[in-house]
Each structure stands twice: as C-alpha cells, then as structure tokens.
Scaffold this motif. Structure first.
Motif, PDB file in Angstrom:
ATOM      1  N   LYS A   1      61.759  39.887  26.935  1.00  0.00           N
ATOM      2  CA  LYS A   1      61.895  40.968  27.922  1.00  0.00           C
ATOM      3  C   LYS A   1      60.608  41.299  28.670  1.00  0.00           C
ATOM      4  CE  LYS A   1      65.728  43.253  25.676  1.00  0.00           C
ATOM      5  NZ  LYS A   1      66.266  44.426  25.060  1.00  0.00           N
ATOM      6  N   LYS A   2      59.475  41.388  27.944  1.00  0.00           N
ATOM      7  CA  LYS A   2      58.284  41.922  28.590  1.00  0.00           C
ATOM      8  C   LYS A   2      57.006  41.488  27.886  1.00  0.00           C
ATOM      9  CE  LYS A   2      56.781  46.522  30.129  1.00  0.00           C
ATOM     10  NZ  LYS A   2      57.134  47.942  30.002  1.00  0.00           N
ATOM     11  N   VAL A   3      55.977  41.208  28.690  1.00  0.00           N
ATOM     12  CA  VAL A   3      54.621  40.935  28.206  1.00  0.00           C
ATOM     13  C   VAL A   3      53.700  41.828  29.024  1.00  0.00           C
ATOM     14  CG1 VAL A   3      52.791  39.203  27.993  1.00  0.00           C
ATOM     15  CG2 VAL A   3      55.181  38.557  27.568  1.00  0.00           C
ATOM     16  N   HIS A   4      52.773  42.522  28.350  1.00  0.00           N
ATOM     17  CA  HIS A   4      51.925  43.514  29.011  1.00  0.00           C
ATOM     18  C   HIS A   4      50.476  43.321  28.565  1.00  0.00           C
ATOM     19  CE1 HIS A   4      51.391  48.112  29.891  1.00  0.00           C
ATOM     20  NE2 HIS A   4      50.428  47.394  30.401  1.00  0.00           N
ATOM     21  N   TRP A   5      49.566  43.128  29.543  1.00  0.00           N
ATOM     22  CA  TRP A   5      48.139  42.943  29.284  1.00  0.00           C
ATOM     23  C   TRP A   5      47.343  44.051  29.969  1.00  0.00           C
ATOM     24  CZ3 TRP A   5      47.852  37.433  31.799  1.00  0.00           C
ATOM     25  CH2 TRP A   5      48.599  36.516  31.063  1.00  0.00           C
ATOM     26  N   LYS A   6      46.159  44.364  29.409  1.00  0.00           N
ATOM     27  CA  LYS A   6      45.194  45.252  30.065  1.00  0.00           C
ATOM     28  C   LYS A   6      43.839  44.558  30.063  1.00  0.00           C
ATOM     29  CE  LYS A   6      43.289  49.851  30.334  1.00  0.00           C
ATOM     30  NZ  LYS A   6      43.373  51.231  29.843  1.00  0.00           N
ATOM     31  N   PHE A   7      43.220  44.460  31.253  1.00  0.00           N
ATOM     32  CA  PHE A   7      41.957  43.743  31.391  1.00  0.00           C
ATOM     33  C   PHE A   7      40.778  44.606  30.969  1.00  0.00           C
ATOM     34  CE2 PHE A   7      44.814  41.167  33.763  1.00  0.00           C
ATOM     35  CZ  PHE A   7      44.419  39.895  33.393  1.00  0.00           C
TER      36      PHE A   7
ATOM     37  N   ASN B   1      32.102  23.251  35.351  1.00  0.00           N
ATOM     38  CA  ASN B   1      31.295  24.460  35.536  1.00  0.00           C
ATOM     39  C   ASN B   1      32.184  25.699  35.486  1.00  0.00           C
ATOM     40  OD1 ASN B   1      28.939  22.899  36.041  1.00  0.00           O
ATOM     41  ND2 ASN B   1      29.657  22.566  38.124  1.00  0.00           N
ATOM     42  N   GLU B   2      31.766  26.684  34.698  1.00  0.00           N
ATOM     43  CA  GLU B   2      32.550  27.921  34.606  1.00  0.00           C
ATOM     44  C   GLU B   2      32.391  28.726  35.892  1.00  0.00           C
ATOM     45  OE1 GLU B   2      32.556  31.959  32.013  1.00  0.00           O
ATOM     46  OE2 GLU B   2      32.562  30.089  30.848  1.00  0.00           O
ATOM     47  N   VAL B   3      33.520  29.201  36.425  1.00  0.00           N
ATOM     48  CA  VAL B   3      33.496  30.006  37.653  1.00  0.00           C
ATOM     49  C   VAL B   3      33.941  31.442  37.400  1.00  0.00           C
ATOM     50  CG1 VAL B   3      33.722  28.072  39.251  1.00  0.00           C
ATOM     51  CG2 VAL B   3      35.776  29.157  38.356  1.00  0.00           C
ATOM     52  N   GLY B   4      34.396  31.748  36.200  1.00  0.00           N
ATOM     53  CA  GLY B   4      34.801  33.106  35.887  1.00  0.00           C
ATOM     54  C   GLY B   4      35.499  33.184  34.552  1.00  0.00           C
ATOM     55  N   SER B   5      35.569  34.398  34.017  1.00  0.00           N
ATOM     56  CA  SER B   5      36.278  34.607  32.759  1.00  0.00           C
ATOM     57  C   SER B   5      36.836  36.023  32.734  1.00  0.00           C
ATOM     58  CB  SER B   5      35.353  34.379  31.559  1.00  0.00           C
ATOM     59  OG  SER B   5      34.357  35.372  31.516  1.00  0.00           O
ATOM     60  N   MET B   6      37.850  36.218  31.917  1.00  0.00           N
ATOM     61  CA  MET B   6      38.464  37.521  31.733  1.00  0.00           C
ATOM     62  C   MET B   6      38.804  37.707  30.264  1.00  0.00           C
ATOM     63  SD  MET B   6      40.112  36.129  34.634  1.00  0.00           S
ATOM     64  CE  MET B   6      39.996  36.443  36.367  1.00  0.00           C
ATOM     65  N   GLN B   7      38.793  38.943  29.854  1.00  0.00           N
ATOM     66  CA  GLN B   7      39.275  39.290  28.520  1.00  0.00           C
ATOM     67  C   GLN B   7      40.306  40.391  28.708  1.00  0.00           C
ATOM     68  OE1 GLN B   7      36.441  41.061  25.815  1.00  0.00           O
ATOM     69  NE2 GLN B   7      37.720  40.615  24.052  1.00  0.00           N
TER      70      GLN B   7
ATOM     71  N   GLU C   1      36.696  44.446  39.959  1.00  0.00           N
ATOM     72  CA  GLU C   1      37.948  44.964  40.517  1.00  0.00           C
ATOM     73  C   GLU C   1      39.102  44.936  39.510  1.00  0.00           C
ATOM     74  OE1 GLU C   1      35.586  43.089  43.888  1.00  0.00           O
ATOM     75  OE2 GLU C   1      36.075  42.575  41.829  1.00  0.00           O
ATOM     76  N   TRP C   2      38.989  44.116  38.471  1.00  0.00           N
ATOM     77  CA  TRP C   2      40.060  43.987  37.482  1.00  0.00           C
ATOM     78  C   TRP C   2      39.929  44.970  36.320  1.00  0.00           C
ATOM     79  CZ3 TRP C   2      42.792  38.868  36.230  1.00  0.00           C
ATOM     80  CH2 TRP C   2      43.068  38.171  37.409  1.00  0.00           C
ATOM     81  N   MET C   3      38.775  45.610  36.171  1.00  0.00           N
ATOM     82  CA  MET C   3      38.562  46.475  35.023  1.00  0.00           C
ATOM     83  C   MET C   3      39.590  47.613  35.016  1.00  0.00           C
ATOM     84  SD  MET C   3      36.193  45.064  33.353  1.00  0.00           S
ATOM     85  CE  MET C   3      37.166  43.707  33.928  1.00  0.00           C
ATOM     86  N   GLY C   4      40.320  47.695  33.922  1.00  0.00           N
ATOM     87  CA  GLY C   4      41.335  48.728  33.775  1.00  0.00           C
ATOM     88  C   GLY C   4      42.670  48.407  34.422  1.00  0.00           C
ATOM     89  N   THR C   5      42.755  47.288  35.144  1.00  0.00           N
ATOM     90  CA  THR C   5      44.052  46.912  35.711  1.00  0.00           C
ATOM     91  C   THR C   5      44.922  46.320  34.613  1.00  0.00           C
ATOM     92  OG1 THR C   5      43.399  44.670  36.389  1.00  0.00           O
ATOM     93  CG2 THR C   5      43.022  46.458  37.991  1.00  0.00           C
ATOM     94  N   GLU C   6      46.203  46.267  34.891  1.00  0.00           N
ATOM     95  CA  GLU C   6      47.155  45.749  33.908  1.00  0.00           C
ATOM     96  C   GLU C   6      48.083  44.741  34.556  1.00  0.00           C
ATOM     97  OE1 GLU C   6      49.021  48.951  31.619  1.00  0.00           O
ATOM     98  OE2 GLU C   6      47.393  50.259  32.306  1.00  0.00           O
ATOM     99  N   VAL C   7      48.509  43.775  33.777  1.00  0.00           N
ATOM    100  CA  VAL C   7      49.502  42.792  34.219  1.00  0.00           C
ATOM    101  C   VAL C   7      50.736  42.963  33.346  1.00  0.00           C
ATOM    102  CG1 VAL C   7      50.063  40.333  34.148  1.00  0.00           C
ATOM    103  CG2 VAL C   7      47.981  41.093  35.274  1.00  0.00           C
ATOM    104  N   ILE C   8      51.873  43.026  34.015  1.00  0.00           N
ATOM    105  CA  ILE C   8      53.153  43.166  33.314  1.00  0.00           C
ATOM    106  C   ILE C   8      54.099  42.087  33.824  1.00  0.00           C
ATOM    107  CG2 ILE C   8      55.130  44.671  32.883  1.00  0.00           C
ATOM    108  CD1 ILE C   8      53.152  47.039  33.519  1.00  0.00           C
TER     109      ILE C   8
ATOM    110  N   TRP D   1      45.003  48.547  40.858  1.00  0.00           N
ATOM    111  CA  TRP D   1      43.797  48.213  41.606  1.00  0.00           C
ATOM    112  C   TRP D   1      43.299  49.496  42.269  1.00  0.00           C
ATOM    113  CZ3 TRP D   1      41.732  43.196  42.952  1.00  0.00           C
ATOM    114  CH2 TRP D   1      42.356  42.137  42.285  1.00  0.00           C
ATOM    115  N   ALA D   2      42.016  49.698  42.312  1.00  0.00           N
ATOM    116  CA  ALA D   2      41.454  50.930  42.872  1.00  0.00           C
ATOM    117  C   ALA D   2      41.676  51.025  44.380  1.00  0.00           C
ATOM    118  CB  ALA D   2      39.963  51.021  42.559  1.00  0.00           C
ATOM    119  N   GLU D   3      41.631  49.870  45.061  1.00  0.00           N
ATOM    120  CA  GLU D   3      41.765  49.886  46.515  1.00  0.00           C
ATOM    121  C   GLU D   3      42.171  48.509  47.039  1.00  0.00           C
ATOM    122  OE1 GLU D   3      37.964  50.573  48.471  1.00  0.00           O
ATOM    123  OE2 GLU D   3      36.925  49.622  46.809  1.00  0.00           O
ATOM    124  N   GLU D   4      42.646  48.513  48.277  1.00  0.00           N
ATOM    125  CA  GLU D   4      42.951  47.255  48.971  1.00  0.00           C
ATOM    126  C   GLU D   4      41.634  46.620  49.382  1.00  0.00           C
ATOM    127  OE1 GLU D   4      45.645  45.494  49.742  1.00  0.00           O
ATOM    128  OE2 GLU D   4      47.202  46.911  49.201  1.00  0.00           O
TER     129      GLU D   4
END
Length: 152
Positions: free
Chosen positions: A71-77, A55-61, A83-90, A109-112
C-alpha cells in the motif's frame, strides 16, 4: 510548501512493486546501485550517486517513516542536498485492472526553485526505471540512468 507529484502505472502485481520500493535491494535496482541500510521503520538508508567513471556526484540519507505492505512506502530525508532536508517521499500503491498505480509525492519543499524542476524530471526518469525493473527484470539505476543536464 510545494510538492513534486507523479503517477505511473506498472503492469505487475502490487506485491512486486512494493518489494522494489520497500527494500534496499529493490531500491538499488531502480534508483541507485549504491544503496545501503536497513529497510525497517525508524531505520536509515543511504543512497550514493556516481558517474559512469565512478566519481560520486551526491548522496542522501533517509529514514523509513512508514511501510504498509502493498500500500505505502514513506521516507524522510535527513542528509543530502539542502533543498531536500526535511522533505518526504511517499509512494502510494493500488491495483487498477492489470496495473499497479504508483502515486509518487516528494513533499514539503520550501520553495519553487530550479533544482526542484531538475529533481522532478529525475524522479520521473527513476519512476520509469522502476516500471522497467518490475515489468522486464532490469531497471536503469544510477549510474546507468538517463542524464538530463550538467547537474548529474
């Protein structure tokens, strides 16, 4: 803005760690088995998470924002939990003795919020899956990851 930050050392060459982070095949071996898309700057990758029963519990693009070999890999959700919209992973990589050090940041992240705490713990688990993959040849991607609460 608030951020999630983790640091992990992987006893392997930086090239091996980079390949696990920069390719859809690599991502499917440590984060989630259901990973598709193009591992190129400006292209998107889709990750889907499932229970052991399928069963699918979530997805992200996310869009690949940057790839600097070894050296570096950089993603933007772009899609996923609100809560993940516009966040980035580096992922920043460098060699220290026998270890490749991965400095992981999930930024903007917009907030804690409680969900951020959950995600921080899950990122730690998946980074250990990355370590296990590169050091032993087998990670624990979703759906075989460690479950920490009722949100996964």
């Amino acid at each position: 803005m608030v951020h999630i930050i983790h640091r992990v050392g992987i006893k392997a060459a930086v090239q091996e760690v980079y390949q696990a982070l920069a390719t859809t095949k690599g991502i499917s071996n440590w984060w989630t088995k259901d990973t598709s898309g193009a591992s190129e700057i400006g292209k998107t990758v889709v990750t889907r998470f499932h229970t052991l029963e399928g069963n699918e519990v979530g997805s992200m693009q996310f869009e690949i924002q940057g790839l600097e070999p070894d050296k570096k890999v950089h993603w933007k959700f772009l899609e996923g939990p609100q809560e993940w919209m516009g966040t980035e992973v580096i992922f920043e990589l460098h060699q220290e003795e026998d270890y490749t050090i991965v400095l992981f940041r999930h930024i903007n992240w917009a907030e804690e919020v409680e969900f951020k705490a959950h995600c921080s713990m899950k990122w730690a688990i998946f980074l250990l899956s990355l370590k296990q993959l590169v050091e032993t040849g087998a990670g624990k991607p979703s759906p075989n990851d460690i479950k920490i609460d009722n949100w996964n």
